[in-house]
Design an enzyme around this catalytic site. Structure first.
Site, PDB file in Angstrom:
ATOM      1  CG  ASN A  12      36.000  36.078  58.780  1.00 47.06           C
ATOM      2  OD1 ASN A  12      34.848  35.929  58.391  1.00 47.06           O
ATOM      3  ND2 ASN A  12      36.283  36.050  60.058  1.00 47.06           N
ATOM      4  CB  CYS A  14      43.621  31.851  60.430  1.00 44.90           C
ATOM      5  SG  CYS A  14      43.970  30.829  58.977  1.00 44.90           S
TER       6      CYS A  14
END
Ligand code: 4NP
Length: 160
Positions: A12, A14
């Site tokens: 959570n 990229c």
């Protein structure tokens, strides 16, 4: 009650924050900000509370999207009840989500690139250990899939 979509990757930081920022911008451009709510989460817990990866923030900013306010969170079983669609960025995330989903909630799961008619069944590759070009590639894949997702969401909203 708005239609609610949660994008899920591993960390959570990229891919799913990129999808969240792109989808939010597409919805805003379409005047659907109040009708559709987007969020993102990771199957892993390593980055909880952190901002998005600076390479993700940068590629988004170069293309006019903003993820500067992002804070990473972990996907939890209870979050299925709070969403209409839970969209995995790759097949490993999808497998992890199938295990996490409470009974009866598996039908909310989708693979992001299944929305892209040119790329069904394929992954948005994890760019974390690669170079900047991987983030550009992720953004291109996400934009294609999110345009198609927007069409489906629009159709869904008209049915209600
Ligand atoms: P994401 O990328 O799943 O697209 O946010 C990753 C971020 C962090 C890690 C792996 C993937 N990690 O192993 O910490």
């Amino acid at each position: 009650m708005p239609f609610r979509i949660c994008f899920v990757c591993l960390g959570n930081i990229c891919r799913s924050p990129i999808a969240e920022a792109v989808m939010r911008a597409l919805l805003a451009a379409d005047g659907l900000t109040d009708e559709v709510q987007v969020s993102s989460a990771g199957t892993g817990d390593w980055h909880i509370g952190e901002g998005a990866d600076e390479r993700a923030v940068a590629v988004l900013a170069r293309h006019g999207y903003d993820a500067s306010a992002h804070r990473a969170q972990q996907m939890v079983a209870d979050a299925f009840a709070d969403n209409d669609l839970v969209i995995a960025m790759d097949r490993a995330n999808l497998a992890a989500l199938r295990k996490l989903a409470p009974a009866g909630e598996e039908g909310k799961l989708r693979l992001l690139r299944d929305f892209d008619p040119d790329a069904p069944g394929t992954d948005v590759p994890d760019p974390y250990y690669g170079g900047d070009e991987g983030f550009d590639e992720v953004l291109t894949m996400v934009e294609r899939a999110c345009h198609a997702l927007l069409e489906q969401v629009r159709a869904e909203l008209q049915r209600d």
